[in-house]
Design a protein around this motif. Sequence first.
Motif, PDB file in Angstrom:
ATOM      1  N   MET A 510       0.809  -1.216   0.000  1.00  0.00           N
ATOM      2  CA  MET A 510       0.000   0.000   0.000  1.00  0.00           C
ATOM      3  C   MET A 510       0.840   1.263   0.000  1.00  0.00           C
ATOM      4  SD  MET A 510      -3.235  -0.955   2.480  1.00  0.00           S
ATOM      5  CE  MET A 510      -2.279  -1.545   3.864  1.00  0.00           C
ATOM      6  N   ILE A 511       1.977   1.275   0.734  1.00  0.00           N
ATOM      7  CA  ILE A 511       2.718   2.536   0.863  1.00  0.00           C
ATOM      8  C   ILE A 511       4.177   2.414   0.486  1.00  0.00           C
ATOM      9  CG2 ILE A 511       1.183   3.404   2.652  1.00  0.00           C
ATOM     10  CD1 ILE A 511       3.222   2.631   4.734  1.00  0.00           C
ATOM     11  N   GLY A 512       4.683   1.222   0.202  1.00  0.00           N
ATOM     12  CA  GLY A 512       6.073   1.090  -0.194  1.00  0.00           C
ATOM     13  C   GLY A 512       6.970   0.727   0.971  1.00  0.00           C
ATOM     14  N   VAL A 685      -6.764  -5.411   1.951  1.00  0.00           N
ATOM     15  CA  VAL A 685      -5.604  -5.025   1.145  1.00  0.00           C
ATOM     16  C   VAL A 685      -5.892  -5.254  -0.330  1.00  0.00           C
ATOM     17  CG1 VAL A 685      -3.187  -5.552   0.673  1.00  0.00           C
ATOM     18  CG2 VAL A 685      -3.973  -5.395   3.041  1.00  0.00           C
ATOM     19  N   ARG A 686      -6.517  -6.347  -0.659  1.00  0.00           N
ATOM     20  CA  ARG A 686      -6.896  -6.591  -2.055  1.00  0.00           C
ATOM     21  C   ARG A 686      -7.858  -5.512  -2.552  1.00  0.00           C
ATOM     22  NH1 ARG A 686      -6.031 -11.824  -4.136  1.00  0.00           N
ATOM     23  NH2 ARG A 686      -4.994 -13.225  -2.669  1.00  0.00           N
ATOM     24  N   LYS A 687      -8.706  -5.069  -1.649  1.00  0.00           N
ATOM     25  CA  LYS A 687      -9.636  -4.010  -2.039  1.00  0.00           C
ATOM     26  C   LYS A 687      -8.882  -2.717  -2.335  1.00  0.00           C
ATOM     27  CE  LYS A 687     -14.047  -3.146  -2.542  1.00  0.00           C
ATOM     28  NZ  LYS A 687     -14.901  -3.929  -3.467  1.00  0.00           N
ATOM     29  N   VAL A 688      -7.867  -2.419  -1.546  1.00  0.00           N
ATOM     30  CA  VAL A 688      -7.064  -1.225  -1.807  1.00  0.00           C
ATOM     31  C   VAL A 688      -6.395  -1.328  -3.169  1.00  0.00           C
ATOM     32  CG1 VAL A 688      -5.071   0.117  -1.028  1.00  0.00           C
ATOM     33  CG2 VAL A 688      -6.707  -0.744   0.644  1.00  0.00           C
ATOM     34  N   GLU A 689      -5.920  -2.513  -3.528  1.00  0.00           N
ATOM     35  CA  GLU A 689      -5.320  -2.693  -4.844  1.00  0.00           C
ATOM     36  C   GLU A 689      -6.317  -2.380  -5.961  1.00  0.00           C
ATOM     37  OE1 GLU A 689      -2.228  -3.401  -5.701  1.00  0.00           O
ATOM     38  OE2 GLU A 689      -1.615  -3.307  -3.603  1.00  0.00           O
ATOM     39  N   SER A 690      -7.557  -2.772  -5.761  1.00  0.00           N
ATOM     40  CA  SER A 690      -8.566  -2.464  -6.781  1.00  0.00           C
ATOM     41  C   SER A 690      -8.846  -0.970  -6.852  1.00  0.00           C
ATOM     42  CB  SER A 690      -9.848  -3.237  -6.484  1.00  0.00           C
ATOM     43  OG  SER A 690     -10.463  -2.763  -5.306  1.00  0.00           O
ATOM     44  N   TYR A 691      -8.814  -0.277  -5.691  1.00  0.00           N
ATOM     45  CA  TYR A 691      -9.002   1.180  -5.706  1.00  0.00           C
ATOM     46  C   TYR A 691      -7.840   1.858  -6.430  1.00  0.00           C
ATOM     47  CZ  TYR A 691     -12.545   0.368  -2.112  1.00  0.00           C
ATOM     48  OH  TYR A 691     -13.639  -0.053  -1.419  1.00  0.00           O
ATOM     49  N   ARG A 692      -6.647   1.325  -6.252  1.00  0.00           N
ATOM     50  CA  ARG A 692      -5.480   1.914  -6.907  1.00  0.00           C
ATOM     51  C   ARG A 692      -5.615   1.836  -8.437  1.00  0.00           C
ATOM     52  NH1 ARG A 692      -1.999  -0.138  -3.985  1.00  0.00           N
ATOM     53  NH2 ARG A 692      -1.307   1.719  -2.885  1.00  0.00           N
ATOM     54  N   ARG A 835     -17.650  12.623  -4.449  1.00  0.00           N
ATOM     55  CA  ARG A 835     -18.377  11.462  -3.965  1.00  0.00           C
ATOM     56  C   ARG A 835     -18.129  10.259  -4.868  1.00  0.00           C
ATOM     57  NH1 ARG A 835     -19.986  12.657   1.007  1.00  0.00           N
ATOM     58  NH2 ARG A 835     -21.634  11.067   0.848  1.00  0.00           N
ATOM     59  N   ILE A 836     -17.888   9.101  -4.227  1.00  0.00           N
ATOM     60  CA  ILE A 836     -17.716   7.854  -4.957  1.00  0.00           C
ATOM     61  C   ILE A 836     -18.503   6.771  -4.226  1.00  0.00           C
ATOM     62  CG2 ILE A 836     -15.442   8.431  -5.886  1.00  0.00           C
ATOM     63  CD1 ILE A 836     -14.212   6.765  -3.690  1.00  0.00           C
ATOM     64  N   LYS A 837     -18.814   5.703  -4.925  1.00  0.00           N
ATOM     65  CA  LYS A 837     -19.547   4.592  -4.340  1.00  0.00           C
ATOM     66  C   LYS A 837     -18.551   3.502  -3.983  1.00  0.00           C
ATOM     67  CE  LYS A 837     -23.657   3.777  -5.597  1.00  0.00           C
ATOM     68  NZ  LYS A 837     -24.900   3.397  -6.331  1.00  0.00           N
ATOM     69  N   VAL A 838     -18.594   3.068  -2.711  1.00  0.00           N
ATOM     70  CA  VAL A 838     -17.644   2.095  -2.181  1.00  0.00           C
ATOM     71  C   VAL A 838     -18.412   0.875  -1.720  1.00  0.00           C
ATOM     72  CG1 VAL A 838     -15.874   1.657  -0.449  1.00  0.00           C
ATOM     73  CG2 VAL A 838     -16.064   3.922  -1.480  1.00  0.00           C
ATOM     74  N   ALA A 839     -17.961  -0.300  -2.126  1.00  0.00           N
ATOM     75  CA  ALA A 839     -18.565  -1.559  -1.707  1.00  0.00           C
ATOM     76  C   ALA A 839     -17.798  -2.130  -0.535  1.00  0.00           C
ATOM     77  CB  ALA A 839     -18.585  -2.553  -2.873  1.00  0.00           C
ATOM     78  N   GLN A 840     -18.445  -3.018   0.228  1.00  0.00           N
ATOM     79  CA  GLN A 840     -17.788  -3.668   1.340  1.00  0.00           C
ATOM     80  C   GLN A 840     -16.690  -4.594   0.838  1.00  0.00           C
ATOM     81  OE1 GLN A 840     -20.399  -5.592   4.045  1.00  0.00           O
ATOM     82  NE2 GLN A 840     -21.535  -3.751   4.583  1.00  0.00           N
ATOM     83  N   ALA A 841     -15.750  -4.876   1.733  1.00  0.00           N
ATOM     84  CA  ALA A 841     -14.598  -5.703   1.343  1.00  0.00           C
ATOM     85  C   ALA A 841     -15.007  -7.121   1.001  1.00  0.00           C
ATOM     86  CB  ALA A 841     -13.549  -5.728   2.463  1.00  0.00           C
ATOM     87  N   GLY A 842     -16.116  -7.592   1.562  1.00  0.00           N
ATOM     88  CA  GLY A 842     -16.535  -8.948   1.284  1.00  0.00           C
ATOM     89  C   GLY A 842     -17.109  -9.113  -0.104  1.00  0.00           C
ATOM     90  N   GLY A 843     -17.458  -8.008  -0.762  1.00  0.00           N
ATOM     91  CA  GLY A 843     -18.045  -8.063  -2.081  1.00  0.00           C
ATOM     92  C   GLY A 843     -16.998  -7.968  -3.163  1.00  0.00           C
ATOM     93  N   PRO A 844     -17.405  -7.977  -4.422  1.00  0.00           N
ATOM     94  CA  PRO A 844     -16.439  -7.901  -5.516  1.00  0.00           C
ATOM     95  C   PRO A 844     -15.778  -6.545  -5.581  1.00  0.00           C
ATOM     96  CG  PRO A 844     -18.684  -7.794  -6.344  1.00  0.00           C
ATOM     97  CD  PRO A 844     -18.791  -8.077  -4.904  1.00  0.00           C
ATOM     98  N   ALA A 845     -14.490  -6.553  -5.829  1.00  0.00           N
ATOM     99  CA  ALA A 845     -13.720  -5.307  -5.917  1.00  0.00           C
ATOM    100  C   ALA A 845     -13.807  -4.779  -7.336  1.00  0.00           C
ATOM    101  CB  ALA A 845     -12.272  -5.554  -5.503  1.00  0.00           C
ATOM    102  N   HIS A 846     -14.903  -4.083  -7.603  1.00  0.00           N
ATOM    103  CA  HIS A 846     -15.136  -3.564  -8.953  1.00  0.00           C
ATOM    104  C   HIS A 846     -15.039  -4.678  -9.997  1.00  0.00           C
ATOM    105  CE1 HIS A 846     -15.227   0.656  -7.760  1.00  0.00           C
ATOM    106  NE2 HIS A 846     -14.248   0.352  -6.934  1.00  0.00           N
ATOM    107  N   GLY A 847     -15.434  -5.869  -9.608  1.00  0.00           N
ATOM    108  CA  GLY A 847     -15.444  -6.995 -10.528  1.00  0.00           C
ATOM    109  C   GLY A 847     -14.090  -7.631 -10.768  1.00  0.00           C
ATOM    110  N   HIS A 848     -13.016  -7.124 -10.121  1.00  0.00           N
ATOM    111  CA  HIS A 848     -11.699  -7.694 -10.404  1.00  0.00           C
ATOM    112  C   HIS A 848     -10.766  -7.410  -9.247  1.00  0.00           C
ATOM    113  CE1 HIS A 848      -8.085  -8.929 -12.450  1.00  0.00           C
ATOM    114  NE2 HIS A 848      -7.570  -7.738 -12.252  1.00  0.00           N
TER     115      HIS A 848
END
Length: 913
Positions: A510-512, A685-692, A835-848
């Motif tokens: 996440m931060i290096g 952490v996987r969710k953060v990767e999808s946000y990135r 404003r953005i729409k954020v899903a819970q971590a248990g759900g799909p991370a933007h489908g990928h």
Amino acid sequence: MDFWSRLIGGAGNSPKKSKQPNPNIPQQRLAHFKATYNSLLQIWHNGDGVSTDAFTAENARLCLHRVAELLNDDTRGPTPHLCVAFAATSRLLVIVLRIASAFIDDGVTHEALGICSLLIDCEEEAFLEDRGFAGVLPQFVRSITRTVPGTEDIGTESALLEVLFGIASRIRLQPEILPVWFKPKLADSDDESDNEKTGDSGSGSRNEDFPLFYLLLYYVPAEGRAGEFARMGLLYLIESASHSERLERWIVEGDMATLMASGLGALYSQLSRNLALSYTKEETPPILAFSSSLQPQFPIDAEETTSPEYQNHLTTFLSSLVFWQDLLEHCSSVDVNQTLLDHFQFLFLQQLLYPSLLESSDVDGGSSVAVLTYLRLVLESIDHPDLVRLTLHYLFGLQSFQPEAESARPVAKIRRRKSENLVNQLAKGDEKPSPDLFNLADLILASLRSKSQQTVSATLRLLSVLLRRQHPRTLAALLKTRTANDSDEVRTVGGQEKEVHTLLSMVEEMIGSQAVESSYGKYLDDNRSLLETHHCSAHRLGIPKSSIEAIVPSKSETGQPDIKSHMLPAEDPVLQSLLALMDGFFVNDIETNLGLTQVLIDLATCSYTRLEGWLLTDPAKYEDDDNETMSGDEGRQPVEAIIADKVWLSTSENVLLRNVKMARREPTWSAESVSPVFAALDRLVRKVESYRQSIPDFDSSISECRITIEADDDTEALSIKQQNDPKWLHRSQGTSPTRLKPTAQIGSINERLRSERLSSSESRTGSPRGRQLDHSSTPILVGRLTHLHISPSRSSSQPSSREYSPSPLRNRAGDSTPSKPIKAFRPLAKALERRIKVAQAGGPAHGHVPELSSSETSSVRSDSVGPETGSNASREVSLGHLLTNVIILQEFILELAALVDVRATLFEEVRFC
């Protein structure tokens, strides 16, 4: 002739000056004192004992003022003190109080109280042995309070209570003068039936038995110096009960405990039933700057915590509660203490606190928040062992609280029976549920699952206080733990290194790695202090009792249950509720996430709580492979090959060496064996990767968000520093322009609601998350993440879009206030409000969810949780809200890694063979 007369006589026809007495000569001072005293008596008698004339009152005030001056000169001068002796023989205190009662004038009252205070402190004459003074003092107090009831002058009230406190202090130091002030009319009797018959029927005469006691008791709820004098004076009188059996019995049989319990209940009833946790615009902590729920819509009848009226009521209630435990600490009488505890349980806990807990609900808009907040404040305010044990045992529905001293005298049993009869009368015809049916544990569990973020946040704060301050009792009542057995496996040193490395790899993604290296050392120091100061750590570390008894009371003092090493099952209801909150980490309120991470840290801080199973992988689920290769000085070789080279070792030494080598290797485990906390962190952490991948300029935005938060905090810290020391900025000239070291902030909305106390350790203050060293303080809001370490973005090679001035000390030397660097980031703050729409971590991370590309990281986390399952619930939040939660997650994982690392070394939790 006239010429010679003027030449010889000097004055001639000039008027002769009157000869004034020398105040330095005791006989002349006494003569002047008697003349002033006679003038005072004449003024009083000419007014027929009562006067409202302003001119007469002023003359009386002047005479009293002159009497006070002469007495002051006499006490400071050499012996003999003739004026003081004359004041004692003429019963000056009685005369002065009667005169002050006759004149309705503040000036006369002030002068009279000054004389009383002066003579009470005089040790030469026995002024307090005068029964006339003891009898006229209550009349004087009633006269000045009757003139303007409830609105007497603050200065007059403080002076009056100072006099009463002085008398109580002298009684404490000289118990022989107690009979002058304490004159019980009822004869002593050991017959319980006689005592029951009298009961409180003589409560009207009890005031006459000990007027000083009731005068102080009346002013206990007062604010300011008057209340402090009253409370301390009453403490001294109750402490004197250990020297007088008659006074002890009078207090136990009297109505003091009833009045105090009723008063505490009345103050609690004044608190709002519906509460909303809020901030003013100026006092919002920097960490909440981008919160999407900073200004929620509160119900109309909900009172905000920023309300001055609420703060005043809360302060008064908590002060009265602290006074309760002061009484228990200062009084050595078992009967008096047990009487206070009985009334606290029957009249406060059972009649007020528990019913409010039972009636709390989220439906009416804030009653659960109010009750949970008040419970937390109560537990933070009290630390007397018996009082804490009584409160928790009752609210958790545990076994009945029984005092350790079983030899209570009959009079205490009488008062307990009267208290129970009173409760039965109040509850007659109305069957109320008891904590056996619904207790505090049920309320906490239900509130953790609430849909209201404020309720969840208030619950997490209460849970954190219970875990930090009352860990042994909380374990028995709240968590479904089991005692650790000798057969439970301990993690190996290789498993320990893999767990820590996995956590650090999460942060690096996440931060290096550069940011991790620069912050990890501070977290290690921070967590070492946190673990060493935990009340369970002293016994685990084997510190001698003499070294810790001043900090950690012994079991005989606290009555705390023995605590043994225990395991926390993954199916524990509280842990499951916390994990459910982690699944919605990025859509949670920022306050909720701060509380959530604090509770998880508190769970892992106790040295008797094993981390295996819920936080770390259970060693029993390690998948052994005898041919496993290992890294080290021998290179990457199979274990058996390394041992085979050591032909000169004996068989036992070979076995030992093999076990050591096997313990050092990194174990493997299946995806189903991952601990629930690690699984939740992996999903986040996987969710953060999808946000990135999906959010443009994610790394630069999160880095700027960190800078904005810390710039706000540094500006406030510098402002507070300059207010405390105006010369600080001038002394800082010539220093290198390094970054200003942040210090913990104390919010002014409500210190007990919104802040952490400053740590006594400088290293703790400078820690990245500023976790508090004082375990009695309120956790999680200011200081948890207000002082973030600024780390570069993940793509450190790319320059930031904006530069940040390293220090506000770059201002000109003549500037009285520092410049505010936060103004340069206002355009960025506007961009973070998108404003953005954020899903819970248990759900799909933007489908990928992107696959990990690093071979090293993939080898470490190859057994991460596979397919993500969970709810697809989403929420619309601001970009700044999302990034702040990502920052909280980064700091939390880094702190968790440091905590696991320090625990292994400090408590020797890993095996090396």
